[in-house]
Design a protein around this motif. Structure first.
Motif, short mmCIF file in Angstrom:
data_model
loop_
_atom_site.label_atom_id
_atom_site.label_comp_id
_atom_site.label_asym_id
_atom_site.label_seq_id
_atom_site.Cartn_x
_atom_site.Cartn_y
_atom_site.Cartn_z
N GLN A 8 68.13 16.17 20.95
CA GLN A 8 69.26 15.28 20.70
C GLN A 8 70.57 16.05 20.77
O GLN A 8 70.64 17.22 20.38
CB GLN A 8 69.15 14.64 19.30
CG GLN A 8 68.15 13.51 19.22
CD GLN A 8 66.72 13.99 19.18
OE1 GLN A 8 66.40 14.94 18.49
NE2 GLN A 8 65.85 13.35 19.94
N GLN A 10 75.14 15.18 20.72
CA GLN A 10 76.18 14.19 20.44
C GLN A 10 77.54 14.79 20.67
O GLN A 10 77.70 16.01 20.75
CB GLN A 10 76.08 13.68 19.01
CG GLN A 10 76.36 14.73 17.94
CD GLN A 10 76.25 14.16 16.54
OE1 GLN A 10 75.40 13.32 16.27
NE2 GLN A 10 77.12 14.61 15.65
N CYS A 11 78.53 13.90 20.73
CA CYS A 11 79.91 14.33 20.84
C CYS A 11 80.36 14.89 19.49
O CYS A 11 79.61 14.91 18.52
CB CYS A 11 80.81 13.17 21.26
SG CYS A 11 80.88 11.84 20.04
N GLY A 14 80.15 12.07 16.82
CA GLY A 14 78.86 11.39 16.71
C GLY A 14 78.84 9.97 17.25
O GLY A 14 77.79 9.32 17.21
N GLN A 17 75.74 9.52 21.30
CA GLN A 17 74.54 10.33 21.10
C GLN A 17 73.66 10.19 22.32
O GLN A 17 73.68 9.16 23.01
CB GLN A 17 73.82 9.90 19.83
CG GLN A 17 74.67 10.11 18.59
CD GLN A 17 74.00 9.64 17.31
OE1 GLN A 17 72.86 9.21 17.30
NE2 GLN A 17 74.73 9.71 16.23
N CYS A 77 83.85 11.59 25.06
CA CYS A 77 83.90 10.50 24.09
C CYS A 77 85.34 10.01 23.99
O CYS A 77 86.25 10.80 23.73
CB CYS A 77 83.40 10.97 22.73
SG CYS A 77 83.65 9.75 21.41
#
Length: 144
Positions: A8, A10-11, A14, A17, A77
Motif C-alpha cells: 500500500q 498513499q499521498c 492520505g 491511496q 494529489c
C-alpha cells in the motif's frame, strides 16, 4: 528477491491511496533534470510497474495530471500536492515513487541519466548515460 505481495501507498495527506502488486519491472535512481525538478530533490528513487499492477483504491477523483512531454504523465494529489506516480505510456510502465510505498523492499539496481547527477553516489551499481537499451536508451555505462 520475490515481491509477490501487494504493498500500500498513499499521498502525503492520505486522500489518494493505492496498491502495487506482483514484481516490479525495475528499480533504481534517476538523476535527470526533469525528475530532480519534479521531485524537488537531488535524485529520484523509482520503482517501475506494469500499469495493471498499480491500482488506486481511494481518491481517484483527487488525482491531477501534468505532462511536459508525451513521454511522462506525472500524477499528484490535488488536495495536498503530494506526488504519486508517473505514467510512461511509450514504455508501458508506471513509475511509483519508492518513498511513498513505505513497506516495499526497495532495492535499486541501476542509476539512469547519471551524467546529470547533482548527488554522485558511489554504491557500485551500474551508472548509465541515459536509459537501458530495452527501454529505448543507449545502454551506455559511464564512470561512477
Amino acid at each position: 528477491m520475490s515481491h509477490a505481495d501487494a504493498y500500500q501507498g498513499q499521498c502525503f495527506c492520505g486522500a489518494v491511496q493505492f496498491t502495487v502488486s506482483g514484481e516490479p519491472a525495475g528499480m533504481g535512481y534517476c538523476h535527470c533534470d526533469s525528475c530532480r525538478t519534479w521531485s524537488a530533490g537531488p535524485v529520484n528513487a523509482f520503482t517501475l510497474w506494469r500499469p495493471e499492477a498499480v491500482r488506486v483504491t481511494r481518491g481517484a477523483d483527487h488525482i491531477g495530471t501534468y505532462n511536459k512531454t508525451e513521454h511522462s504523465y506525472r500524477k499528484w494529489c490535488t488536495t495536498c500536492g503530494g506526488h504519486l506516480f508517473t505514467e510512461h505510456p511509450g514504455l508501458g510502465l508506471t513509475d511509483v515513487y519508492a518513498a511513498i510505498i513505505p513497506d516495499f523492499p526497495y532495492e535499486a539496481g541501476v542509476h539512469v541519466h547519471y551524467p546529470e547527477s547533482r548527488l554522485p553516489m558511489k554504491d557500485g551499481l551500474p551508472k548509465l548515460k541515459d536509459l537501458p537499451k530495452e527501454m529505448g536508451g543507449s545502454g551506455v555505462s559511464v564512470a561512477e
